[in-house]
Design an enzyme around this catalytic site. Structure first.
Site, PDB file in Angstrom:
ATOM      1  N   SER A   1       0.827  -1.204   0.000  1.00 45.87           N
ATOM      2  CA  SER A   1       0.000   0.000   0.000  1.00 45.87           C
ATOM      3  C   SER A   1       0.861   1.254   0.000  1.00 45.87           C
ATOM      4  CB  SER A   1      -0.881   0.015   1.251  1.00 45.87           C
ATOM      5  OG  SER A   1      -0.067   0.287   2.378  1.00 45.87           O
ATOM      6  N   LYS A   2       0.197   2.374  -0.252  1.00 45.26           N
ATOM      7  CA  LYS A   2       0.899   3.650  -0.250  1.00 45.26           C
ATOM      8  C   LYS A   2       1.575   3.874   1.097  1.00 45.26           C
ATOM      9  CE  LYS A   2       0.280   8.603  -0.953  1.00 45.26           C
ATOM     10  NZ  LYS A   2       0.492   9.169   0.374  1.00 45.26           N
ATOM     11  N   ARG A   3       0.895   3.451   2.158  1.00 44.80           N
ATOM     12  CA  ARG A   3       1.446   3.659   3.496  1.00 44.80           C
ATOM     13  C   ARG A   3       2.793   2.955   3.691  1.00 44.80           C
ATOM     14  NH1 ARG A   3      -2.422   1.841   7.386  1.00 44.80           N
ATOM     15  NH2 ARG A   3      -3.957   2.167   5.736  1.00 44.80           N
TER      16      ARG A   3
END
Ligand code: GLU
Length: 503
Positions: A261-263
């Site tokens: 994910s972007k995180r």
């Protein structure tokens, strides 16, 4: 094999994740390998999730990667338009067709009513599904009498069209990557095909389009596999031939636990998008971080597919040649940011010095340095092996452009000895006397002086490096001083002597 026609069908809901780029790439490789057609279709029927700028971002990402679209919203094509919102008029009649055949039905339940039922189920500790068990008790054209539901339609009451999922039937189908799959319809619900806003849902729209656009192979992310039984039943309901399916495994976090994910990228400092995303919540992109598109494409190609050999470096043409869906793995591929850097390093090493010099010149111009290209070529060749990105040339060579402003104290403590000042003073004079300031004659002259004086090599070269570079890093000393020239070399020795000498 039938004429190969594949599509990449993203929804413009934000920046394109690298998993999406990989889906596009595999579609493209498969198309080109089989002399087929690669289509870009924009799936924007969910108006609530539409994000301005996303469509351009998708197209620019593909262009940057060298993925060439044969038919699409810009390119046009026999099956135009390729944006679903522009095809809005097409879908309703297909939904109606299924209602006419008794395979779909009108449902008038309002979102509020459904929400209330959902909450009731939740309280009882169960989940609500709109399916064959409950459809008879809800408000739809199966439960109401014909006069009633026709009157509702005439009044313009909002409705959706739902698929009437067959009861307790086994659906058999095949996925190129996963093999044979069997699902019982009792596990499936009556999905909405057509919404009250006059738009089809993904399930209906993509299927109608795949049929009309004569798609031969549907290659998409694994998250769509659970919907495949519904899609198979829809093909059957329409009486259409099904395309072949290949569901690609997920891209996993570097630790292998869950979807990338972007995180993860934010936390660990790597991009999960091909390009910088400039809107609201901005996101880093591989392009802006200094990756070459060839390296990026090579890297993502190997996240899930393997050539069955040890080969790791592939040009786009080589990928096309080697690619097959049969060699895409079933399990998720763990993303490795270090490997991404490694790929860029490999591609940078393959680039010619003159090309790298040109790329570095651009970088230097922004810093206000205007350096002759031939001199930059020399510089680039000296440090290339230590560099993975063009921007790293700067940290490897900054001391070529400016004298050190500070000196590495640790190194000074260790390397600056009693006689260092005398040695550097003598060295300065030796250098002053050398006319040919190219590396080889310089090295010969300095070494013969060191020998004649009986000095220890390190006792000369370490402090020499300190005053020229500021620390003990950098390429061959004689390459450095040849590049900066006699005047600058002597000036740096003097500066070093005056600053470090008075410790
Ligand atoms: N619009 C869908 C998505 O963005 C495409 C799924 C498909 O390829 O069928 O995930």
């Amino acid at each position: 094999m039938p004429q190969v026609r594949v599509r990449f069908a993203p929804s413009p809901t934000g920046p394109l994740h690298i998993g999406g780029v990989r889906t596009a790439l595999y579609n493209y490789l498969f198309a080109k390998k089989n002399k087929g057609t690669f289509i870009l279709r924009i799936e924007d029927t969910d108006q609530t999730r539409f994000v301005e700028g996303a469509e351009d971002y998708i197209m620019e990402s593909l262009r940057w990667c060298g993925i060439v679209v044969d038919e699409g919203i810009r390119e046009g094509g026999e099956h135009s338009p390729y944006r679903q919102s522009d095809r809005k008029e097409i879908y309703k009649k297909y939904a109606d067709k299924l209602v006419d055949k008794g395979l779909a039905y009108y449902a008038f339940d309002t979102p509020e009513q459904l929400e209330a039922i959902r909450l009731e189920y939740e309280k009882k500790g169960t989940t609500f599904n709109y399916n064959s068990e409950v459809r008879g008790k809800l408000t739809n054209s199966l439960s109401l009498d014909a006069v009633d539901w026709n009157a509702r339609l005439d009044r313009g009451e909002p409705y959706v069209i739902r698929f009437k999922m067959p009861v307790d039937e086994e659906v058999h189908f095949e996925d190129i990557i996963r093999g044979q799959i069997v699902v019982n319809t009792s596990t499936l619900d009556d999905k909405v095909l057509f919404k009250s806003d006059g738009m089809p849902t993904y399930h209906l729209a993509h299927l109608v389009d795949d049929h009309l656009m004569k798609i031969s192979h549907v290659i998409r992310g694994e998250e769509w596999l659970p919907s495949l039984p519904l899609h198979i039943l829809l093909y059957r309901a329409f009486g259409w031939e099904t395309p072949l399916f290949a569901h690609l495994p997920l891209l996993l976090k570097p630790d292998g636990k869950g979807k990338l994910s972007k995180r993860d990228g934010d936390r660990m400092g790597f991009p999960v998008f091909p390009l910088f995303w400039p809107y609201d919540e901005t996101a880093k992109g591989y392009r802006e971080e200094g990756y070459y598109p060839e390296a990026f494409v090579n890297m993502i190609a190997l996240l899930g597919w393997n050539p069955g050999t040890e080969q790791e470096i592939f040009s786009m043409d080589e990928l096309i040649d080697a690619f097959s869906l049969e060699r895409v793995g079933k399990s998720g591929s763990r993303f490795d940011p270090e490997k991404a850097k490694w790929f860029n390093h490999q591609y940078l090493q393959k680039r010619s010095d003159s090309r790298l010099a040109m790329e570095f010149r651009e970088f230097l111009r922004e810093k206000g340095f205007h350096i002759d290209i031939v001199r930059l070529e020399m510089l680039v060749s000296m440090v290339k092996e230590r560099v993975s990105f063009v921007k790293e040339f700067w940290s490897q060579t900054d001391f070529f452009f400016k004298a050190p402003e500070a000196y590495d104290l640790e190194a000074v403590k260790k390397r600056w000895q009693e006689n260092t000042e005398t040695i550097l003073g003598e060295l300065k004079e030796v250098l002053r006397g050398i006319d040919d300031f190219s590396p080889l004659p310089l090295e010969a002259a300095v070494k013969s002086w060191i020998e004649s004086r009986g000095y220890n090599m390190g006792a000369v070269m370490n402090p020499f490096r300190l005053v020229i570079v500021g620390s003990l890093r950098g390429p061959h000393m004689f390459d450095i001083i040849s590049w900066i020239g006699k005047g600058e070399t002597i000036a740096r020795i003097e500066k070093g002597l005056s600053l470090i000498g008075k410790k």
